[in-house]
Motif scaffolding. Structure first.
Motif, PDB file in Angstrom:
ATOM      1  N   LEU A  59       3.576  10.666 -18.045  1.00 48.76           N
ATOM      2  CA  LEU A  59       4.193  11.984 -17.904  1.00 48.76           C
ATOM      3  C   LEU A  59       4.924  12.297 -19.206  1.00 48.76           C
ATOM      4  CD1 LEU A  59       5.498  11.645 -14.243  1.00 48.76           C
ATOM      5  CD2 LEU A  59       3.361  12.636 -15.051  1.00 48.76           C
ATOM      6  N   PRO A  60       4.394  13.212 -20.035  1.00 52.35           N
ATOM      7  CA  PRO A  60       4.967  13.516 -21.350  1.00 52.35           C
ATOM      8  C   PRO A  60       6.460  13.845 -21.275  1.00 52.35           C
ATOM      9  CG  PRO A  60       2.870  14.634 -21.086  1.00 52.35           C
ATOM     10  CD  PRO A  60       3.233  14.047 -19.744  1.00 52.35           C
ATOM     11  N   GLY A  61       7.179  13.361 -22.268  1.00 50.02           N
ATOM     12  CA  GLY A  61       8.611  13.611 -22.337  1.00 50.02           C
ATOM     13  C   GLY A  61       9.427  12.648 -21.500  1.00 50.02           C
ATOM     14  N   THR A  62       8.766  11.680 -20.864  1.00 50.09           N
ATOM     15  CA  THR A  62       9.456  10.699 -20.031  1.00 50.09           C
ATOM     16  C   THR A  62       8.902   9.311 -20.331  1.00 50.09           C
ATOM     17  OG1 THR A  62       7.894  10.658 -18.170  1.00 50.09           O
ATOM     18  CG2 THR A  62       9.540  12.415 -18.161  1.00 50.09           C
ATOM     19  N   ASP A  63       9.480   8.315 -19.705  1.00 49.58           N
ATOM     20  CA  ASP A  63       8.948   6.952 -19.758  1.00 49.58           C
ATOM     21  C   ASP A  63       8.229   6.623 -18.459  1.00 49.58           C
ATOM     22  OD1 ASP A  63      10.013   6.496 -22.271  1.00 49.58           O
ATOM     23  OD2 ASP A  63      11.891   5.701 -21.481  1.00 49.58           O
ATOM     24  N   VAL A  64       7.824   7.651 -17.716  1.00 49.48           N
ATOM     25  CA  VAL A  64       7.267   7.473 -16.376  1.00 49.48           C
ATOM     26  C   VAL A  64       5.738   7.492 -16.415  1.00 49.48           C
ATOM     27  CG1 VAL A  64       7.155   8.461 -14.045  1.00 49.48           C
ATOM     28  CG2 VAL A  64       9.300   8.510 -15.327  1.00 49.48           C
ATOM     29  N   LEU A  65       5.159   6.535 -15.695  1.00 51.95           N
ATOM     30  CA  LEU A  65       3.716   6.478 -15.500  1.00 51.95           C
ATOM     31  C   LEU A  65       3.418   6.893 -14.064  1.00 51.95           C
ATOM     32  CD1 LEU A  65       3.142   2.981 -17.101  1.00 51.95           C
ATOM     33  CD2 LEU A  65       2.646   5.198 -18.151  1.00 51.95           C
ATOM     34  N   HIS A  66       2.350   7.638 -13.873  1.00 50.51           N
ATOM     35  CA  HIS A  66       1.930   8.079 -12.545  1.00 50.51           C
ATOM     36  C   HIS A  66       0.541   7.520 -12.299  1.00 50.51           C
ATOM     37  CE1 HIS A  66       0.071  10.898  -9.638  1.00 50.51           C
ATOM     38  NE2 HIS A  66       1.216  10.690  -9.037  1.00 50.51           N
ATOM     39  N   GLY A  67       0.422   6.688 -11.274  1.00 47.41           N
ATOM     40  CA  GLY A  67      -0.858   6.059 -10.975  1.00 47.41           C
ATOM     41  C   GLY A  67      -1.466   6.594  -9.698  1.00 47.41           C
ATOM     42  N   THR A  68      -2.787   6.689  -9.700  1.00 43.39           N
ATOM     43  CA  THR A  68      -3.540   7.069  -8.513  1.00 43.39           C
ATOM     44  C   THR A  68      -4.597   6.000  -8.285  1.00 43.39           C
ATOM     45  OG1 THR A  68      -3.221   9.396  -9.047  1.00 43.39           O
ATOM     46  CG2 THR A  68      -4.902   8.886  -7.414  1.00 43.39           C
ATOM     47  N   CYS A  69      -4.585   5.412  -7.099  1.00 43.12           N
ATOM     48  CA  CYS A  69      -5.526   4.360  -6.737  1.00 43.12           C
ATOM     49  C   CYS A  69      -6.820   4.976  -6.222  1.00 43.12           C
ATOM     50  CB  CYS A  69      -4.897   3.474  -5.652  1.00 43.12           C
ATOM     51  SG  CYS A  69      -5.952   2.109  -5.128  1.00 43.12           S
TER      52      CYS A  69
END
Length: 58
Positions: free
Chosen positions: A15-25
Motif C-alpha cells: 500500500l503506497p505511502g505506508t509500510d503495510v502489505l495487503h495479501g489475498t490468498c
C-alpha cells in the motif's frame, strides 16, 4: 523438479505511502501486515487463520 501447477494464486500488494502489505490468498481470504515474513507465513499456513470472503451467490 516438478512442473505441476496447482492453480493457486497468492497476491501481495504494497500500500503506497505506508509500510503495510495487503495479501489475498487463493481462497479469497485477505490479510494485512507490515512484516513480509508474517504475510508469507499467513498465506502458506492455509487454512489456519483464513476466513474467506462470503459468497454473494444465492
Amino acid at each position: 523438479m516438478s512442473n505441476g501447477t496447482t492453480g493457486e494464486i497468492y497476491r501481495i500488494d504494497w500500500l503506497p505511502g505506508t509500510d503495510v502489505l495487503h495479501g489475498t490468498c487463493h481462497c479469497g481470504a485477505e490479510h494485512t501486515a507490515q512484516d513480509p515474513v508474517e504475510m508469507w507465513e499467513w498465506m502458506l499456513g492455509h487454512p489456519e487463520g483464513h476466513r474467506p470472503r462470503e459468497s454473494n451467490a444465492s
